[in-house]
Scaffold this motif. Structure first.
Motif, PDB file in Angstrom:
ATOM      1  N   ALA A   1       0.686  -8.449  51.447  1.00 40.62           N
ATOM      2  CA  ALA A   1       1.103  -8.439  53.072  1.00 40.62           C
ATOM      3  C   ALA A   1       0.171  -7.656  53.921  1.00 40.62           C
ATOM      4  O   ALA A   1       0.067  -8.117  54.869  1.00 40.62           O
ATOM      5  CB  ALA A   1       2.333  -7.628  52.969  1.00 40.62           C
ATOM      6  N   SER A   2      -0.625  -6.664  53.292  1.00 41.97           N
ATOM      7  CA  SER A   2      -1.691  -5.907  54.137  1.00 41.97           C
ATOM      8  C   SER A   2      -2.681  -7.002  54.501  1.00 41.97           C
ATOM      9  O   SER A   2      -3.237  -6.926  55.483  1.00 41.97           O
ATOM     10  CB  SER A   2      -2.072  -4.563  53.531  1.00 41.97           C
ATOM     11  OG  SER A   2      -1.069  -3.907  53.165  1.00 41.97           O
ATOM     12  N   LEU A   3      -3.213  -7.649  53.355  1.00 46.20           N
ATOM     13  CA  LEU A   3      -4.323  -8.409  53.760  1.00 46.20           C
ATOM     14  C   LEU A   3      -3.786  -9.548  54.633  1.00 46.20           C
ATOM     15  O   LEU A   3      -4.605 -10.176  55.612  1.00 46.20           O
ATOM     16  CB  LEU A   3      -4.729  -9.098  52.525  1.00 46.20           C
ATOM     17  CG  LEU A   3      -5.646  -8.264  51.351  1.00 46.20           C
ATOM     18  CD1 LEU A   3      -5.926  -8.991  50.040  1.00 46.20           C
ATOM     19  CD2 LEU A   3      -6.812  -7.832  52.113  1.00 46.20           C
ATOM     20  N   ALA A   4      -2.511 -10.175  54.631  1.00 46.16           N
ATOM     21  CA  ALA A   4      -2.067 -11.197  55.344  1.00 46.16           C
ATOM     22  C   ALA A   4      -1.978 -10.779  56.766  1.00 46.16           C
ATOM     23  O   ALA A   4      -2.338 -11.360  57.783  1.00 46.16           O
ATOM     24  CB  ALA A   4      -0.808 -11.626  54.789  1.00 46.16           C
ATOM     25  N   LEU A   5      -1.876  -9.397  56.928  1.00 42.80           N
ATOM     26  CA  LEU A   5      -1.541  -9.110  58.226  1.00 42.80           C
ATOM     27  C   LEU A   5      -2.928  -8.667  58.935  1.00 42.80           C
ATOM     28  O   LEU A   5      -2.870  -9.097  60.169  1.00 42.80           O
ATOM     29  CB  LEU A   5      -0.959  -7.664  57.929  1.00 42.80           C
ATOM     30  CG  LEU A   5      -0.259  -6.878  59.534  1.00 42.80           C
ATOM     31  CD1 LEU A   5       0.564  -7.786  60.141  1.00 42.80           C
ATOM     32  CD2 LEU A   5       0.092  -5.494  59.263  1.00 42.80           C
ATOM     33  N   VAL A   6      -3.671  -8.202  58.253  1.00 42.27           N
ATOM     34  CA  VAL A   6      -4.985  -8.146  58.969  1.00 42.27           C
ATOM     35  C   VAL A   6      -5.652  -9.759  59.141  1.00 42.27           C
ATOM     36  O   VAL A   6      -6.254  -9.825  60.347  1.00 42.27           O
ATOM     37  CB  VAL A   6      -6.226  -7.529  57.785  1.00 42.27           C
ATOM     38  CG1 VAL A   6      -7.436  -7.483  58.223  1.00 42.27           C
ATOM     39  CG2 VAL A   6      -5.665  -6.337  57.559  1.00 42.27           C
ATOM     40  N   LEU A   7      -5.769 -10.508  58.294  1.00 42.43           N
ATOM     41  CA  LEU A   7      -6.122 -11.953  58.849  1.00 42.43           C
ATOM     42  C   LEU A   7      -5.266 -12.533  59.950  1.00 42.43           C
ATOM     43  O   LEU A   7      -5.855 -13.129  60.798  1.00 42.43           O
ATOM     44  CB  LEU A   7      -5.779 -12.565  57.448  1.00 42.43           C
ATOM     45  CG  LEU A   7      -6.767 -12.551  56.206  1.00 42.43           C
ATOM     46  CD1 LEU A   7      -6.348 -13.514  55.183  1.00 42.43           C
ATOM     47  CD2 LEU A   7      -8.332 -12.699  56.738  1.00 42.43           C
ATOM     48  N   ALA A   8      -3.954 -12.323  60.012  1.00 44.34           N
ATOM     49  CA  ALA A   8      -3.039 -12.840  60.954  1.00 44.34           C
ATOM     50  C   ALA A   8      -3.627 -12.121  62.471  1.00 44.34           C
ATOM     51  O   ALA A   8      -3.857 -12.699  63.495  1.00 44.34           O
ATOM     52  CB  ALA A   8      -1.652 -12.690  60.770  1.00 44.34           C
ATOM     53  N   LEU A   9      -3.866 -10.947  62.402  1.00 45.21           N
ATOM     54  CA  LEU A   9      -4.092 -10.199  63.577  1.00 45.21           C
ATOM     55  C   LEU A   9      -5.358 -10.546  63.911  1.00 45.21           C
ATOM     56  O   LEU A   9      -5.906 -10.713  65.173  1.00 45.21           O
ATOM     57  CB  LEU A   9      -3.956  -8.621  63.182  1.00 45.21           C
ATOM     58  CG  LEU A   9      -2.803  -7.990  63.143  1.00 45.21           C
ATOM     59  CD1 LEU A   9      -2.954  -6.426  62.605  1.00 45.21           C
ATOM     60  CD2 LEU A   9      -2.105  -8.018  64.694  1.00 45.21           C
ATOM     61  N   GLY A  10      -6.558 -10.818  63.099  1.00 43.47           N
ATOM     62  CA  GLY A  10      -7.803 -11.219  63.338  1.00 43.47           C
ATOM     63  C   GLY A  10      -7.650 -12.536  64.146  1.00 43.47           C
ATOM     64  O   GLY A  10      -8.456 -12.969  65.041  1.00 43.47           O
ATOM     65  N   CYS A  11      -7.078 -13.514  63.535  1.00 46.39           N
ATOM     66  CA  CYS A  11      -6.737 -14.909  64.098  1.00 46.39           C
ATOM     67  C   CYS A  11      -6.339 -14.739  65.590  1.00 46.39           C
ATOM     68  O   CYS A  11      -6.855 -15.414  66.338  1.00 46.39           O
ATOM     69  CB  CYS A  11      -5.928 -15.527  63.328  1.00 46.39           C
ATOM     70  SG  CYS A  11      -6.749 -16.241  61.609  1.00 46.39           S
TER      71      CYS A  11
ATOM     72  N   ALA B   1       6.816  -8.532  60.691  1.00 45.25           N
ATOM     73  CA  ALA B   1       5.965  -9.375  59.970  1.00 45.25           C
ATOM     74  C   ALA B   1       5.551  -8.719  58.792  1.00 45.25           C
ATOM     75  O   ALA B   1       5.298  -9.750  57.648  1.00 45.25           O
ATOM     76  CB  ALA B   1       4.644  -9.665  60.651  1.00 45.25           C
ATOM     77  N   PHE B   2       4.985  -7.495  58.385  1.00 50.50           N
ATOM     78  CA  PHE B   2       4.410  -6.968  57.154  1.00 50.50           C
ATOM     79  C   PHE B   2       5.620  -7.241  56.208  1.00 50.50           C
ATOM     80  O   PHE B   2       5.524  -7.350  54.975  1.00 50.50           O
ATOM     81  CB  PHE B   2       4.092  -5.755  57.499  1.00 50.50           C
ATOM     82  CG  PHE B   2       3.745  -4.915  56.038  1.00 50.50           C
ATOM     83  CD1 PHE B   2       2.380  -5.047  55.635  1.00 50.50           C
ATOM     84  CD2 PHE B   2       4.499  -4.210  55.315  1.00 50.50           C
ATOM     85  CE1 PHE B   2       2.044  -4.474  54.354  1.00 50.50           C
ATOM     86  CE2 PHE B   2       4.366  -3.615  54.254  1.00 50.50           C
ATOM     87  CZ  PHE B   2       2.851  -3.605  53.857  1.00 50.50           C
TER      88      PHE B   2
END
Length: 568
Positions: free
Chosen positions: A375-385, A492-493
């Protein structure tokens, strides 16, 4: 200062491409690696030339045709009923108190894993389940459990019901998100002023505008419903099971040569899902053309309150089934003796929890760490996109991030085995990075879906003012944007964490048998007879995401009150 901004914008441009590389490439490579054994090529097992022997062996498997038909029937029926329920509820209950509170009510259900809901439903509707116990023998006259196949019935209706309980909240939340993107209130007021009923107004002027935005989630529900394994193990027929379960068992067979027909079966599953999505798309076109005269016709017909109450009652019934099913898990986990037809256990005990707690700790810790990491990695990628969209002016219509939903549209059984073969070649099979990546494949799309609309709706004036004062996009992001958007970010997390907790096939294939999660244990135990042990694992699996979801609700409010006290 300008050079720093240019560097930041260039770095953000890389995020979508990195995300695509992490998701799209491995899925396509996994599909190809699964297809090769389907056509006889797997040198490690002696398959050094292409042929159709794998397909011949697959077609010789007893019950294959019925298994494929069962997958197609249950998947299409569950998806169709989900869409009908959601559209009926939205059209009849729009702008009511229940509709406004539906997101708050349904969000916890979205956070509950599929398997936990399936096991709770099985405990509830089984011939000796809680529903029968509540009305027996005083109403039914049953002093023994009835000989009726309520779970694992031949038509797969229990599986369809289990899928509805989980998928209706998902599609409803996606619909609510789409409704926020169009002027729904103004459009409905205009239609109502012309004399149309609320239902007709919603179906004629709102649904055509929002359906393109929820088409992809509907396709994902269709693909999932046709190829799900863990829920099917609990609720679906066993003789034969759905195609996905049959193929999975062939992959897990001790005879390694079964990998060849299993790969062919995985390809068949992929083709069935692709055909079903194509048929659904054709149905959309036909329905749109057939409904055009009705939409253009000025006939007015009002719907009475009973219609409104019916749609609301159906959705509330699904919510009640999931809540009561989860409660049933808790009752069984603390029951010492609970003989039929008693409505409640005759004695309670903590001994089952105390006895299984040491065995429960390992899978629970693995599940927790996996969920937090994915969830943390997904959140970082989503915020970056999403930041790349804003900083570099990349609009949602021009981006290619819809490709990231590919893992939701392709049956897991069709590419995870191939992905496992690639992990073995890279010497990553059964490692933490491989397992986190396998979960990330399915976590990221849900995190992105949950975060995209709130992030895009953020008032840019706050951002521009902070950027003028700080002169740094990074400081603006961490000091202004992220604190103000903390609630949707944590939501989202929590959704991503729940998706990770519910992963079954990805853990089996990427874990290499070295990792055991609560989901794996719950599915394994679901075929047993000890409901107390099953209840312990399934309840723990259900509670863990709900705790994270609760923290996502409580933490922003706590921080806000703390900030208000500081400002005083």
């Amino acid at each position: 200062m300008k050079s720093e901004r240019h560097k930041g914008s260039r770095a953000l441009r890389l995020v979508p491409w990195i995300t695509l590389a992490l998701f799209l490439g491995p899925v396509l490579a996994g599909l190809a690696a699964t297809a090769l054994p389907a056509f006889g090529y797997l040198p490690a097992l002696g398959g050094d030339q292409f042929n159709l022997h794998s397909w011949q062996r697959l077609f010789e498997v007893p019950g294959l045709t019925r298994a494929a038909g069962l997958s197609l029937w249950t998947g299409l029926l569950a998806t169709l009923l989900t869409v009908i329920l959601v559209f009926g509820f939205c059209s009849a209950m729009h702008d009511t108190a229940l509709f406004r509170k539906s997101q708050i009510i349904l969000s916890p259900l979205l956070a509950t894993p599929h398997v936990a809901l399936a096991i709770g439903l099985a405990f509830l509707i089984a011939p000796s389940g809680w529903l029968v116990r509540l009305v027996s023998p005083w109403l039914t006259g049953w002093t023994r459990p009835p000989d009726i196949a309520m779970v694992q019935d031949s038509l797969g209706l229990a599986l369809v019901l289990g899928l509805l309980i989980k998928e209706v909240p998902f599609i409803l939340l996606m619909t609510l998100s789409a409704l926020n993107q169009v002027p729904t209130r103004e459009t409905l007021l205009t239609a109502r002023s012309l004399g149309y009923s609320p239902v007709a107004a919603w179906l004629k002027v709102v649904l055509p505008r929002i359906y393109p935005q929820i088409r992809l989630p509907i396709y994902a529900v269709l693909a999932f419903s046709m190829s799900v394994v863990d829920v099917a193990v609990v609720l679906a027929p066993t003789t034969p099971p759905p195609l996905s379960v049959m193929v999975f068992r062939m992959f897990m067979d001790r005879d390694l040569t079964m990998i060849f027909p299993a790969s062919a079966g995985a390809c068949l599953q992929f083709l069935l899902v692709a055909a079903a999505i194509g048929a659904w798309r054709l149905g959309e076109i036909l329905v749109a053309r057939g409904a055009r005269p009705w939409m253009l016709r000025g006939h007015r017909k009002r719907s009475g309150p009973p219609l409104y109450y019916a749609w609301g009652g159906l959705v509330i019934s699904l919510v009640a089934l999931s809540v009561v099913g989860t409660l049933t898990l808790g009752l069984w986990s603390f029951a010492h003796t609970w003989f039929y037809p008693l409505a409640l256990p005759s004695a309670w005990t903590l001994s089952h929890w105390l006895r299984h707690l040491p065995d429960l700790a390992g899978p629970a810790l693995t599940t927790l760490l996996l969920g937090l990491a994915a969830a943390s990695l997904a959140l970082v990628l989503a915020l970056g996109c999403l930041q790349n969209e804003r900083v570099n002016g990349v609009g949602p219509a021009s981006r290619m991030l819809w490709l990231l939903y590919l893992p939701l549209l392709v049956p897991q059984i069709a590419f995870l085995f191939g992905a496992q073969m690639l992990l073995v070649r890279l010497d990553l099979d059964g490692t933490w990075p491989a397992l986190i990546w396998a979960h990330l494949l399915f976590v990221f799309p849900y995190v992105f879906l949950a975060l995209a609309d709130p992030w895009r709706a953020f008032d840019p004036r706050y951002r521009n003012t902070a950027l003028a004062l700080t002169g740094s996009r990074l400081r603006t992001f961490f000091r202004v944007e992220l604190p103000m958007m903390l609630k949707p970010v944590l939501f989202a997390f929590a959704i991503g964490f729940a998706v990770s907790v519910g992963q079954y096939l990805s853990t089996i294939f990427a874990g290499g048998g070295r990792f055991t999660t609560l989901t794996v244990e719950a599915v394994t135990l679901a075929t047993g007879n000890d409901r107390r042990v099953i209840g312990i694992y399934a309840l723990t699996q259900a509670v863990l995401p709900l705790l994270v979801y609760g923290m996502a609700i409580v933490l922003p409010a706590f921080l806000q009150r703390r900030q208000e006290r500081r400002n005083r």
